[in-house]
Design an enzyme around this catalytic site. Structure first.
Site, short mmCIF file in Angstrom:
data_model
loop_
_atom_site.label_atom_id
_atom_site.label_comp_id
_atom_site.label_asym_id
_atom_site.label_seq_id
_atom_site.Cartn_x
_atom_site.Cartn_y
_atom_site.Cartn_z
N GLY A 180 -19.28 -5.73 2.72
CA GLY A 180 -20.51 -6.52 2.22
C GLY A 180 -21.71 -6.07 2.72
N ASN A 204 -14.65 -0.61 4.27
CA ASN A 204 -12.96 -0.50 4.87
C ASN A 204 -12.23 -1.35 3.79
OD1 ASN A 204 -14.54 -3.17 5.38
ND2 ASN A 204 -13.11 -3.28 7.19
N GLU A 205 -12.67 -1.68 2.75
CA GLU A 205 -12.01 -2.60 1.92
C GLU A 205 -10.34 -2.19 1.64
OE1 GLU A 205 -14.96 -2.20 1.33
OE2 GLU A 205 -16.14 -3.88 0.58
C1 LIG Z 1 -12.36 -6.74 -7.88
C2 LIG Z 1 -12.27 -7.21 -6.28
C3 LIG Z 1 -13.33 -7.04 -5.27
C4 LIG Z 1 -12.91 -7.72 -4.08
C5 LIG Z 1 -14.11 -7.78 -3.07
C6 LIG Z 1 -14.77 -6.53 -2.74
C7 LIG Z 1 -15.71 -6.26 -1.65
C8 LIG Z 1 -15.72 -7.02 -0.46
C9 LIG Z 1 -16.16 -6.75 0.44
C10 LIG Z 1 -16.14 -7.71 1.76
O1 LIG Z 1 -17.15 -7.57 2.71
S1 LIG Z 1 -14.51 -8.13 2.56
C11 LIG Z 1 -14.96 -8.20 4.17
C12 LIG Z 1 -14.81 -7.04 4.93
N1 LIG Z 1 -15.08 -7.43 6.29
C13 LIG Z 1 -14.49 -6.70 7.40
O2 LIG Z 1 -13.34 -6.23 7.30
C14 LIG Z 1 -15.05 -7.07 8.75
C15 LIG Z 1 -14.39 -7.94 9.62
N2 LIG Z 1 -14.77 -8.28 10.79
C16 LIG Z 1 -14.79 -7.40 11.66
O3 LIG Z 1 -14.48 -6.20 11.69
C17 LIG Z 1 -15.47 -7.79 13.09
O4 LIG Z 1 -15.39 -9.22 12.82
C18 LIG Z 1 -16.92 -7.31 13.38
C19 LIG Z 1 -17.79 -7.48 12.21
C20 LIG Z 1 -16.71 -5.90 13.55
C21 LIG Z 1 -17.61 -8.22 14.56
O5 LIG Z 1 -16.63 -8.16 15.56
P1 LIG Z 1 -16.64 -9.00 16.75
O6 LIG Z 1 -15.70 -8.48 17.86
O7 LIG Z 1 -18.05 -9.23 17.33
O8 LIG Z 1 -16.12 -10.50 16.16
P2 LIG Z 1 -14.83 -11.07 15.63
O9 LIG Z 1 -14.08 -11.42 17.11
O10 LIG Z 1 -13.85 -9.70 15.01
O11 LIG Z 1 -14.90 -11.99 14.79
C22 LIG Z 1 -15.44 -13.22 15.23
C23 LIG Z 1 -14.57 -14.52 14.17
O12 LIG Z 1 -15.58 -13.93 12.88
C24 LIG Z 1 -14.19 -14.08 12.07
N3 LIG Z 1 -14.76 -13.13 10.86
C25 LIG Z 1 -15.06 -11.67 10.98
N4 LIG Z 1 -15.35 -11.23 9.96
C26 LIG Z 1 -15.17 -12.17 8.98
C27 LIG Z 1 -15.37 -11.94 7.70
N5 LIG Z 1 -16.00 -11.13 6.79
N6 LIG Z 1 -14.89 -13.25 6.82
C28 LIG Z 1 -14.74 -14.38 7.50
N7 LIG Z 1 -14.47 -14.31 9.21
C29 LIG Z 1 -14.88 -13.12 9.55
C30 LIG Z 1 -13.36 -13.61 13.02
O13 LIG Z 1 -12.14 -14.08 12.40
C31 LIG Z 1 -13.23 -14.36 14.20
O14 LIG Z 1 -13.12 -15.72 13.83
P3 LIG Z 1 -12.38 -16.48 14.86
O15 LIG Z 1 -11.14 -15.77 15.69
O16 LIG Z 1 -13.59 -16.74 15.76
O17 LIG Z 1 -11.94 -17.84 14.44
#
Ligand SMILES: CCCCCCC/C=C/C(=O)SCCNC(=O)CCNC(=O)[C@H](O)C(C)(C)COP(=O)(O)OP(=O)(O)OC[C@H]1O[C@@H](n2cnc3c(N)ncnc32)[C@H](O)[C@@H]1OP(=O)(O)O
Length: 329
Positions: A180, A204-205
């Site tokens: 997103g 990366n979905e």
């Molecule tokens: C018809 C069906 C349609 C379906 C929908 C289609 C479109 C969907 C799109 C999306 O956007 S889905 C989300 C995809 N995003 C990701 O896969 C990214 C995931 N996150 C990461 O890769 C990393 O967090 C980062 C952005 C590279 C940053 O890395 P960093 O090492 O700085 O932080 P982290 O330790 O990984 O994360 C901190 C904290 O934040 C939480 N978190 C990370 N991303 C998300 C997220 N997208 N949503 C909610 N929470 C997220 C992560 O779990 C950590 O939480 P805690 O451990 O602190 O509790």
């Protein structure tokens, strides 16, 4: 027509509420979106129009201009002398696009859009190393059907608002921008990314079992072509900045400490073009995609709800969330 009306619903509601206090705004906005009877009353008081592919609202609802507004999740610095607003996303830890964030974002963009003196918008992040982590997975996991609906409407609206904006929009991508987050930057007119190989951008979905919406595929195809879109979306690819530049996913790489300054310089260049000519041209380029999306907006909603609420999808999201959390532990 219904799809068009839905978009106007949200735009009207956001504009209507944009002069009130933020927390109350958000609660009221959500209540308004849920309450069809209030909404139809609101609609009957309004006239709506579609100009150059952009959905706009009656001037009755145009909010008063407030220059430097600060809300918990967004900081907007509007420089009246240049006509440029810089929107800093500050939704720690990773600027995930939660319902709350998206609601504030739509209100803020609508306010700037309605302000004739604001001609350019730079979108950037206040969080270190991350532009945006994409949609907030917590809003897609273990929720009720109506919550999925509310969330997805806000996601659609965020995309429509940015993609159809009359302003010049520049993404100053000063950190990773998966999924997103990438979609948000793709909606802008120009993308400048920090040249740091640790950062990534892309979609990366599929890697964790979900599928991007069709409008995301459409928008991406117009930017990087069919083949690159196919590879990215099927394989769930995230690119480092130099590979992203190679396929045209971003327009320019600069040293990390120069992202915002370069965006500001680039904005000056874009604003030197007469507004009307640039806007009409932007509309000419984007309107076909916007029209297509508007015509399938409700179908897209149903598809999202049915996909996201499936047990198998929920299981995969749960596993992915665990994986994200374990990474730190
Ligand atoms: C018809 C069906 C349609 C379906 C929908 C289609 C479109 C969907 C799109 C999306 O956007 S889905 C989300 C995809 N995003 C990701 O896969 C990214 C995931 N996150 C990461 O890769 C990393 O967090 C980062 C952005 C590279 C940053 O890395 P960093 O090492 O700085 O932080 P982290 O330790 O990984 O994360 C901190 C904290 O934040 C939480 N978190 C990370 N991303 C998300 C997220 N997208 N949503 C909610 N929470 C997220 C992560 O779990 C950590 O939480 P805690 O451990 O602190 O509790």
């Amino acid at each position: 027509m219904d799809a068009y009306k839905s978009s106007v619903d949200f735009a009207e509601a956001t504009a209507f509420l944009s002069h009130a206090c933020y927390e109350q705004d958000k609660m009221a906005l959500r209540a308004t979106l849920k309450n069809k009877s209030i909404l139809s009353g609101l609609l009957s008081r309004l006239s709506s129009c579609s100009s150059h592919g952009r959905v706009c609202v009656s001037p009755v609802l145009v909010a008063q201009r407030r220059n430097n507004s600060t809300s918990p999740k967004l900081k907007v610095d509007f420089n009246q002398s240049t006509g440029v607003a810089v929107m800093h996303m500050q939704n720690p830890p990773v600027n995930s696009l939660s319902l709350g964030f998206l609601t504030e974002f739509c209100i803020a963009v609508e306010k700037l859009e309605m302000d004739k003196s604001c001609r350019g918008l730079i979108l950037t992040s206040s969080q270190p190393k991350v532009f945006s982590a994409g949609l907030d997975i917590m809003d897609m996991y273990g929720k009720k059907l109506e919550q999925y609906e509310e969330f997805w409407r806000a996601v659609q609206e965020m995309w429509l608002k940015l993609y159809s904006s009359n302003m010049v929009t520049i993404a100053a991508i000063n950190g990773s921008s998966p999924a997103g987050g990438c979609l948000m930057s793709l909606s802008c007119d120009y993308r400048i990314m920090a040249d740091n190989p640790r950062y990534s951008i892309g979609f990366n979905e599929t890697q964790f079992g979900i599928v991007v919406p069709v409008w995301c595929k459409e928008a991406m195809t117009t930017i990087v072509g069919h083949r690159n879109t196919e590879l990215t979306l099927e394989l769930g690819l995230l690119y480092n900045p130099s590979d992203a530049l190679k396929i045209g996913l971003v327009d320019q790489l600069v040293p990390e400490d120069q992202v915002l300054a370069t965006a500001t310089k680039t904005m000056t260049k874009w604003l030197a073009i007469p507004d009307h000519a640039r806007r009409i041209t932007k509309s000419m380029m984007r309107k076909p995609t916007i029209d297509k999306i508007m015509s399938i907006r409700e179908a897209d909603m149903q598809q999202y709800i049915s996909f996201i609420s499936k047990d198998s999808t929920q299981k995969m999201l749960g596993t992915y969330l665990e994986m994200l959390k374990k990474k730190r532990g």
